[in-house]
Design a protein around this motif. Structure first.
Motif, PDB file in Angstrom:
ATOM      1  N   ILE A 128      65.506  37.221  31.147  1.00 15.44           N
ATOM      2  CA  ILE A 128      65.411  37.403  29.535  1.00 15.44           C
ATOM      3  C   ILE A 128      66.766  38.170  29.281  1.00 15.44           C
ATOM      4  O   ILE A 128      67.252  38.956  30.010  1.00 15.44           O
ATOM      5  N   CYS A 129      67.774  37.772  28.299  1.00 15.41           N
ATOM      6  CA  CYS A 129      68.746  38.285  27.860  1.00 15.41           C
ATOM      7  C   CYS A 129      68.592  39.743  26.998  1.00 15.41           C
ATOM      8  O   CYS A 129      67.623  39.799  26.282  1.00 15.41           O
ATOM      9  N   SER A 130      69.209  40.662  27.786  1.00 22.90           N
ATOM     10  CA  SER A 130      68.941  42.063  27.181  1.00 22.90           C
ATOM     11  C   SER A 130      69.531  42.280  25.635  1.00 22.90           C
ATOM     12  O   SER A 130      69.042  42.871  24.771  1.00 22.90           O
ATOM     13  N   TRP A 131      70.468  41.245  25.068  1.00 28.73           N
ATOM     14  CA  TRP A 131      71.023  41.465  24.001  1.00 28.73           C
ATOM     15  C   TRP A 131      70.302  40.795  22.833  1.00 28.73           C
ATOM     16  O   TRP A 131      70.168  40.933  21.914  1.00 28.73           O
ATOM     17  N   CYS A 132      70.200  39.427  23.317  1.00 28.69           N
ATOM     18  CA  CYS A 132      69.682  38.368  22.212  1.00 28.69           C
ATOM     19  C   CYS A 132      68.099  37.988  22.423  1.00 28.69           C
ATOM     20  O   CYS A 132      67.470  37.253  21.591  1.00 28.69           O
ATOM     21  N   LYS A 133      67.758  38.513  23.468  1.00 26.61           N
ATOM     22  CA  LYS A 133      66.106  38.345  23.954  1.00 26.61           C
ATOM     23  C   LYS A 133      65.813  36.845  24.056  1.00 26.61           C
ATOM     24  O   LYS A 133      64.757  36.607  24.057  1.00 26.61           O
ATOM     25  N   MET A 168      71.917  38.897  31.081  1.00 25.52           N
ATOM     26  CA  MET A 168      72.690  38.534  30.021  1.00 25.52           C
ATOM     27  C   MET A 168      72.963  37.034  29.798  1.00 25.52           C
ATOM     28  O   MET A 168      73.288  36.313  31.148  1.00 25.52           O
ATOM     29  N   CYS A 169      72.770  36.416  28.836  1.00 25.27           N
ATOM     30  CA  CYS A 169      72.840  34.882  28.773  1.00 25.27           C
ATOM     31  C   CYS A 169      74.529  34.871  28.709  1.00 25.27           C
ATOM     32  O   CYS A 169      75.118  35.672  28.266  1.00 25.27           O
ATOM     33  N   ASP A 170      74.699  33.607  28.851  1.00 25.47           N
ATOM     34  CA  ASP A 170      76.225  33.204  29.009  1.00 25.47           C
ATOM     35  C   ASP A 170      76.908  33.388  27.557  1.00 25.47           C
ATOM     36  O   ASP A 170      78.041  33.818  27.273  1.00 25.47           O
ATOM     37  N   LYS A 171      76.257  33.053  26.552  1.00 24.74           N
ATOM     38  CA  LYS A 171      76.776  33.213  25.224  1.00 24.74           C
ATOM     39  C   LYS A 171      77.035  34.771  24.751  1.00 24.74           C
ATOM     40  O   LYS A 171      78.208  35.101  24.532  1.00 24.74           O
ATOM     41  N   CYS A 172      76.164  35.451  24.974  1.00 19.25           N
ATOM     42  CA  CYS A 172      76.225  36.950  24.603  1.00 19.25           C
ATOM     43  C   CYS A 172      77.259  37.427  25.649  1.00 19.25           C
ATOM     44  O   CYS A 172      78.284  38.199  25.239  1.00 19.25           O
ATOM     45  N   PHE A 173      77.261  37.167  26.811  1.00 18.56           N
ATOM     46  CA  PHE A 173      78.142  37.830  27.735  1.00 18.56           C
ATOM     47  C   PHE A 173      79.707  37.420  27.442  1.00 18.56           C
ATOM     48  O   PHE A 173      80.551  38.247  27.362  1.00 18.56           O
TER      49      PHE A 173
HETATM   50 ZN   LIG Z   1      71.907  36.453  24.911  1.00 13.91          ZN
END
Ligand SMILES: [Zn+2]
Length: 178
Positions: A128-133, A168-173
């Motif tokens: 799960i992405c810590s930023w966008c969930k 983290m997902c690629d987009k958020c990273f």
């Molecule tokens: Zn994300």
């Protein structure tokens, strides 16, 4: 939810946390991170995911170097609420950096068991992405909103749910490291 504020000094040690910290810590990392225990410790010790820690470091460096406030959106969901926040990171006097998380919008949703604390877990892991969930579905190599991921992975009615591992997902990273 009150806005969460914390400050670090020029050595990255936590010197102040607002009263909302305890609630935040309880929801996110557990009780061992209570405000009384975190002061004087390095902020980085409280970020378990290495990619997220790296982004925090970069953001702080950026703020220190450019003397400009940085604002980043993130989600802090619970099983029943989508919570949209943004974090403001700004420099104060003496190299002190202040983090301010402000709640922008909250949406009620049908309870998502995958995000509940007290459910039985299998020994499978999903990211799960810590930023966008968003949740990562491996065989599609794609990140989905948690409700869609639950549908796609057929998790409804499952007795044991996979464990969640924060990353983290690629987009958020990409967005946060620019
Ligand atoms: Zn994300």
């Amino acid at each position: 939810m009150a806005s969460l504020t914390y400050r670090i000094n020029s050595n990255d040690e936590i010197i102040y946390v607002s009263s909302a910290w305890d609630k935040f810590a309880e929801e996110n990392q557990g009780k061992e991170n209570q405000s009384s225990l975190v002061l004087k410790q390095k902020l980085w010790d409280f970020i378990s995911d290495p990619e997220t820690a790296q982004i925090y470091l970069m953001l702080v460096e950026k703020v220190r170097k450019n003397k400009k406030t940085v604002k980043v959106p993130f989600r802090c969901d619970t099983s029943e609420f989508r919570r949209f926040l943004y974090m403001e990171i700004k420099e104060m006097d003496n190299g002190i950096i202040e983090f301010n998380s402000i709640l922008e919008k909250i949406e009620k949703r049908e309870k998502v068991l995958l995000l509940e604390k007290n459910v039985e877990r299998s020994n499978e892991f999903i990211k799960i992405c810590s930023w966008c969930k968003k949740v990562y579905i491996e065989n599609e190599d794609c990140w989905y909103e948690v409700e869609d991921a639950v549908k796609k992975m057929n998790l409804f009615g499952k007795k044991r749910l996979p464990m969640l591992t924060h990353t983290m997902c690629d987009k958020c990273f990409k967005e946060l490291s620019e």
